[in-house]
Design a protein around this motif. Structure first.
Motif, PDB file in Angstrom:
ATOM      1  N   ALA A 126      36.870  39.350  37.826  1.00 35.27           N
ATOM      2  CA  ALA A 126      36.861  39.414  39.595  1.00 35.27           C
ATOM      3  C   ALA A 126      36.283  40.649  39.733  1.00 35.27           C
ATOM      4  O   ALA A 126      35.537  41.115  41.722  1.00 35.27           O
ATOM      5  N   ALA A 127      36.360  41.796  39.207  1.00 39.20           N
ATOM      6  CA  ALA A 127      35.785  42.975  40.271  1.00 39.20           C
ATOM      7  C   ALA A 127      34.267  42.642  40.404  1.00 39.20           C
ATOM      8  O   ALA A 127      33.518  42.865  41.469  1.00 39.20           O
ATOM      9  N   GLY A 129      33.250  39.471  40.513  1.00 40.83           N
ATOM     10  CA  GLY A 129      33.268  38.763  42.395  1.00 40.83           C
ATOM     11  C   GLY A 129      32.922  38.709  43.662  1.00 40.83           C
ATOM     12  O   GLY A 129      32.689  38.329  44.492  1.00 40.83           O
ATOM     13  N   LEU A 130      33.252  40.969  43.263  1.00 36.98           N
ATOM     14  CA  LEU A 130      33.969  41.422  44.733  1.00 36.98           C
ATOM     15  C   LEU A 130      32.368  41.076  45.325  1.00 36.98           C
ATOM     16  O   LEU A 130      31.939  41.129  46.779  1.00 36.98           O
TER      17      LEU A 130
END
Lengths: 211, 211
Positions: A126-127, A129-130
């Motif tokens: 997710a990190a 993806g940011l």
């Protein structure tokens, strides 16, 4: 002529594939996405680099498949016991009580998000993806959106039974209870408890304004 | 005896401080949090490392102050023109029409999130927050929670006027419309438009179930 794999070869492939997924998830959790490499995954899984390139074209590819596999494993495991987690992957139950069904699924989601096997690699992905929009869009298309569509399906059925207003857009409506859970997990803005997710469902269904 | 800074010295300090903030935001946007260093910030700002250590103890410290300053600049700028963005920082308007007030603030929030000056460094910091719980908790305490408390304040006033049910917890209620915006921004799960944020406010206030 295509050579059909012998049962032994196919067992070996399955074993390699599993080792590769485990290595990929462990490395991204430990080192983050940028420092995870195909070479590193191959070394940790005890396979040659070419074995990985035979099945996947990039590390993003391997990691997305590893996550899909993790989700399926979770679904299989919980399908064997009458736990609520099964519903997250296999579809949302439709007992006719929308509030109860949504509360059950969100409680299972909280359990999943706080499962250590899932949490560290998920945070690392997710990190990335940011700051990596392409990876983020693949994550959404292959992992997130299919799960959100289960809520769309359940809300549509609730519209048919009259539990949800017909003019509501289910794809937006689900965000009223799914996104608060996501934000608390992503940004540590508050604790994730069953009481909290139950409250979200009640607020979303009945609204903040007096009835 | 404490030496009082001359007006010239204080102007020089202010100039250095601004250069340091700009360097810190640019470097974290370009290279990410892990590769941003105090040395790099000092070099880019054209100041000595000791100038930075005189005011801050860590790069997290500098970056958090740089973000607070960015938010204040935004508030000052929009305070000069009758734009909606002013409300996000200065408090949420209370015109007596809760739906209209929330819609105005969320539209301004969307503008802020999509502002390129803000977006790249914010994504870099949010990405680090995902895997660095201590930084995340500082971010929440110093940046996010104070903004969320503005909604708590507005919802409490709505409870007094009867527009929101008295048994609602405002700190959870605000997440029904704030978190969907946050998740779409954090995870690219959907477009951020005014029509979307308006819909969120209507759904949250009136609920998904028929009235």
């Amino acid at each position: 002529m295509v050579k059909k794999p012998t049962p032994d070869a196919s067992r070996r492939s399955e074993k390699s594939r599993r080792a590769i997924y485990e290595a990929a998830l462990a490395l991204v959790a430990e080192n983050g996405y940028p420092r995870t490499t195909i070479e590193g995954i191959a070394a940790r899984a005890g396979v040659g680099k070419q074995t990985i390139y035979r099945w996947w074209t990039s590390k993003a590819d391997v990691l997305l498949d590893a996550f899909l596999d993790l989700a399926e494993q979770g679904a299989r495991q919980s399908g064997e016991e009458p736990g609520e987690a099964a519903e997250v992957h296999g579809g949302i139950p439709d007992t006719g009580d929308l509030a109860a069904d949504l509360k059950a699924v969100l409680r299972a989601t909280v359990d999943g998000l706080l499962d250590p096997k899932f949490e560290a690699p998920s945070r690392a992905l997710a990190a990335e993806g940011l700051v990596n929009e392409q990876l983020s869009r693949e994550l959404v298309a292959r992992l997130l959106e299919p799960q959100l569509q289960l809520y769309v399906h359940r809300l549509r059925s609730a519209q048919e039974s009259g539990a949800v207003r017909p003019d509501i857009d289910p794809r937006i409506a689900l965000e009223l209870f799914v996104s608060p859970v996501a934000q608390r997990w992503l940004q540590h803005t508050g604790p994730l408890t069953y009481a909290y997710t139950d409250t979200l469902v009640d607020y979303a269904l009945y609204g903040l304004a007096p009835r």
